[in-house]
Design a protein around this motif. Structure first.
Motif, PDB file in Angstrom:
ATOM      1  N   ALA A 188       0.737  -1.132  -0.093  1.00 58.71           N
ATOM      2  CA  ALA A 188       0.079  -0.016  -0.113  1.00 58.71           C
ATOM      3  C   ALA A 188       0.838   1.298   0.009  1.00 58.71           C
ATOM      4  N   MET A 189       0.460   2.295  -0.735  1.00 56.15           N
ATOM      5  CA  MET A 189       1.180   3.448  -0.595  1.00 56.15           C
ATOM      6  C   MET A 189       0.187   4.560   0.264  1.00 56.15           C
ATOM      7  N   PRO A 190       0.745   4.773   1.504  1.00 53.02           N
ATOM      8  CA  PRO A 190      -0.255   5.644   2.351  1.00 53.02           C
ATOM      9  C   PRO A 190       0.400   7.171   2.171  1.00 53.02           C
ATOM     10  N   GLY A 191       1.604   7.294   1.817  1.00 48.95           N
ATOM     11  CA  GLY A 191       2.029   8.724   1.886  1.00 48.95           C
ATOM     12  C   GLY A 191       2.641   8.947   3.401  1.00 48.95           C
ATOM     13  N   VAL A 192       3.103  10.101   3.677  1.00 45.88           N
ATOM     14  CA  VAL A 192       3.684  10.069   5.165  1.00 45.88           C
ATOM     15  C   VAL A 192       2.383  10.020   6.181  1.00 45.88           C
ATOM     16  N   GLY A 204      -0.776   9.107   5.426  1.00 45.59           N
ATOM     17  CA  GLY A 204      -2.035   8.267   4.932  1.00 45.59           C
ATOM     18  C   GLY A 204      -2.822   8.725   4.342  1.00 45.59           C
ATOM     19  N   TYR A 205      -2.459  10.126   3.441  1.00 42.94           N
ATOM     20  CA  TYR A 205      -3.577  10.808   2.711  1.00 42.94           C
ATOM     21  C   TYR A 205      -3.149  10.620   1.336  1.00 42.94           C
ATOM     22  N   ALA A 206      -2.352   9.730   0.825  1.00 45.25           N
ATOM     23  CA  ALA A 206      -1.938   9.516  -0.345  1.00 45.25           C
ATOM     24  C   ALA A 206      -3.154   9.122  -1.296  1.00 45.25           C
ATOM     25  N   GLY A 207      -3.155   9.227  -2.531  1.00 41.22           N
ATOM     26  CA  GLY A 207      -4.001   8.713  -3.511  1.00 41.22           C
ATOM     27  C   GLY A 207      -5.139   9.541  -3.646  1.00 41.22           C
ATOM     28  N   GLU A 208      -5.109  10.850  -3.579  1.00 40.66           N
ATOM     29  CA  GLU A 208      -6.454  11.688  -3.936  1.00 40.66           C
ATOM     30  C   GLU A 208      -6.301  12.052  -5.206  1.00 40.66           C
ATOM     31  N   LEU A 209      -6.658  10.770  -5.956  1.00 38.60           N
ATOM     32  CA  LEU A 209      -6.719  11.274  -7.508  1.00 38.60           C
ATOM     33  C   LEU A 209      -7.855  11.920  -8.001  1.00 38.60           C
ATOM     34  N   ILE A 254      10.098   8.225  -4.512  1.00 31.14           N
ATOM     35  CA  ILE A 254      10.363   7.280  -3.325  1.00 31.14           C
ATOM     36  C   ILE A 254       8.927   7.334  -2.335  1.00 31.14           C
ATOM     37  N   ALA A 255       8.447   6.171  -2.351  1.00 32.45           N
ATOM     38  CA  ALA A 255       7.365   5.869  -1.534  1.00 32.45           C
ATOM     39  C   ALA A 255       7.445   4.839  -0.525  1.00 32.45           C
ATOM     40  N   GLY A 256       7.057   5.258   0.763  1.00 35.60           N
ATOM     41  CA  GLY A 256       7.498   4.336   1.744  1.00 35.60           C
ATOM     42  C   GLY A 256       8.955   3.846   1.875  1.00 35.60           C
ATOM     43  N   ASN A 280      -1.258  15.698  -3.521  1.00 35.52           N
ATOM     44  CA  ASN A 280      -2.685  15.055  -3.337  1.00 35.52           C
ATOM     45  C   ASN A 280      -2.510  13.535  -3.694  1.00 35.52           C
ATOM     46  N   ILE A 281      -1.582  13.283  -4.720  1.00 32.54           N
ATOM     47  CA  ILE A 281      -1.546  11.752  -4.972  1.00 32.54           C
ATOM     48  C   ILE A 281      -0.386  11.443  -4.170  1.00 32.54           C
ATOM     49  N   PHE A 282       0.681  11.727  -3.730  1.00 32.00           N
ATOM     50  CA  PHE A 282       1.817  11.127  -2.921  1.00 32.00           C
ATOM     51  C   PHE A 282       1.656  11.420  -1.532  1.00 32.00           C
ATOM     52  N   ASN A 283       1.041  12.679  -0.982  1.00 31.28           N
ATOM     53  CA  ASN A 283       1.396  12.718   0.411  1.00 31.28           C
ATOM     54  C   ASN A 283       2.920  12.702   0.828  1.00 31.28           C
TER      55      ASN A 283
END
Lengths: 383, 383
Positions: free
Chosen positions: A224-228, A230-235, B219-221, B308-311
């Motif tokens: 999973a790619m949560p970002g720092v 947990g807010y990632a993925g707001e596509l 770089i993610a996670g 927004n995409i990667f946080n």
């Protein structure tokens, strides 16, 4: 270590429904006696039981015993909270949906009222469970930005929520000593499709949850790619058009203004706010009109962005996008081909969820099972 | 296992320049005698040497010896290939730039001619190295989509390249039995900034390489995000405006048409194709004109998408964006604040590379060192 192994083993049983001790031995890379001891411990807790596989040959050699959910009948309560509807399911260890219920989201969308309504549905569904069964967790999928620990809905523009402590509000209303976890709907959708659906075996996956808003759940490199935070993925808030309509987030031309449920409903002249009705209406479309085809092209253009950004094997269209895609498939796919660079474009498949309308709901169930799979005996000792 | 540990230990020496055996013991979670044996083996290969740290106290207790690059003076040749310029450096184990050279990219941009020109520069730079030093790898950063194994440039629109086997073409011209690896420029930029620059200690990072095209390295996670085929991160082709100018990729309104070097040059009425001159021109701007401020706002709008995409914790602006950002900083940042959702927006810092103009070049050096850090003795046994 032992606790971790117990949970991991139970996770294999949960994800497979039923699995042989031989398969557990090879997947967990532990020796047979360790596996036997772990299974025995889970069996004594009532979480699993063993049986001779039905197809086992008689004669030479003992067949490997199968391990499956046991007499306790552990279950979770999973919720998909949508802008207009609340869907709830009782899901058993092993992943079967045992019962369902639903209700309307209170029109006010006031968090306390939503928690009230949800608590009523959950309590009723739990009460209907057999006496010998055991609630082990509650999971909620939310259309919004949820904090890392799942406690706070930072931003749910289509619910009108900002910094809502929804987990605590719900816990205050439930008479159950189990953990409640909340997550972003699309993050849960990609989780369940990865475990049980269209993304099994794929390491780079994007799931889109299309409701009034459009969220994204991303698996990159198998994780999973949560970002720092947990807010990632707001596509849904990718800016697609600087002159586009104003989004609920305050910006102009966000992707969800072009492909979200309101845009889709307007395109087929259907009233806003009735997603089930909208799905039926879309299913009856024989020839898409120009406005719907425009939605399809915008869907494709954003998917091309996603393909260029993530180079995924699979992009899964959930929610209302599940109903839109079949109707304007050609427009979507030609926009993807046009907008995606050749190399990542060749590798990406655009597809529908294998779990149908249940991806988010079943992802919420997976979330609810996490405490049990982290530490089985600790969860059973509660209450 | 031993080979792996040898490489990992050498990697710690390389990333730190000099490191104590005590630090190696704790970072690698091996016991002191194992570390001592590994260091001794690398020392016998000439790759490291040990010395008593200068600040060591005399008297009770032996100080932990420091380990640093040894008598062999292993080095790599690193290249940043840009649309108008080729920059090359000789970089030593430990990460110091030992020498530099550069040349113009042949105007034809024909791959064979580019390989010719690059081979001349590389051969000259290698010949100038001290006799006792040892070439151990070659790395090339390329503005384009590079296949997973680094051998094929699938798509370099601003070079006009499609499916170019550049690594083989370069290998045919170099008289050196070392591995040549190529990578996407932005992927290399994020790698070096993560190891040695603005992203040390951060797990969610986006690096933008701004040339005529704009690439992204993610770089993610804590891990690079290559996607399924190594093509992820093509952020310059996010569609920002359906009515925007036509991009070299064939689509309209890609982000790089709004913020790439050509757009920037046009905004300050500077000729295209002279990036060094453009940087100087931007540095002389006292008050940005409207067109440059528009570039800044578009840069900010795209950065908001990225947030927004990667946080991410950090977004690093490389290449021409390094020169643009300080001039229109307010426009960029207010567009980020406006376009980003509050929660991820609070967590993201937009910044310049710590490695200045060298992020991609030093990332190419890291790529070139990889074979040595995977299997030190095998690389030394070649030739």
């Amino acid at each position: 270590m032992r606790r971790h192994n117990l949970g991991t083993l139970l996770g294999h049983v949960h994800h497979n429904g039923e699995i042989s001790r031989a398969a557990l031995t090879s997947r967990m890379r532990l020796n047979r006696s360790t596996i036997a001891a772990l299974v025995a411990e889970l069996e004594s807790l009532g979480l699993v039981e063993q049986r001779t596989p039905s197809g086992a040959r008689s004669g030479a050699g003992r067949p490997s015993l199968d391990v499956r959910p046991g007499r306790i009948e552990a279950f979770v309560l999973a919720t998909e909270l949508r802008v207009d509807e609340i869907t709830v399911a009782r899901v058993g260890l092993g992943g079967q949906v045992l019962a369902r219920a639903s209700g309307s989201t209170p029109v006010s969308r006031d968090p306390e009222q939503v928690a009230d309504a949800l608590a009523v549905i959950l309590t009723k569904l739990a009460a209907e469970a057999p006496a010998r069964s055991r609630l082990v967790g509650v999971g909620v999928g939310i259309p919004g930005v949820v904090s890392d620990d799942g406690g706070l809905v930072r931003f749910g523009p289509n619910l009108g929520w900002t910094d809502v402590p929804f987990v605590r509000q719900l816990a205050d209303r439930l008479d159950a000593d189990v953990e409640i976890r909340a997550g972003n709907d699309a993050d849960l959708g990609v989780m369940s499709e990865h475990i049980r659906g269209a993304a099994i075996g794929h390491d780079n996956v994007v799931f889109l949850s299309g409701d009034v808003g459009v969220g994204g759940g991303v698996i990159a490199g198998g994780r999973a790619m949560p970002g720092v935070g947990g807010y990632a993925g707001e596509l849904g808030h990718m800016r697609m058009n600087p002159r586009g309509p104003v989004c609920r987030c305050g910006n102009r031309g966000c992707w969800e203004t072009e492909i979200g449920a309101h845009a889709v409903a307007s395109a087929v002249r259907f009233p806003h706010g009735d997603l089930a009705g909208l799905a039926a209406r879309l299913a009856s479309v024989r020839r898409p009109n120009d406005r719907l085809r425009t939605v399809g092209r915008s869907l494709g253009a954003g998917l091309a962005n996603i393909v260029n950004i993530f180079n995924p094997e699979v992009v899964i269209l959930g929610g209302v996008l599940r109903d839109v895609f079949p109707v304007v498939r050609d427009d979507v796919l030609s926009a993807v081909v046009k907008g995606a660079l050749a190399a990542p474009g060749e590798q990406a498949t655009i597809t529908l969820p294998d779990l149908g309308a249940d991806s988010v709901l079943l992802g919420a169930a997976e979330l609810a099972f996490e405490p049990l799979l982290e530490d089985p005996s600790a969860v059973l000792e509660r209450r």
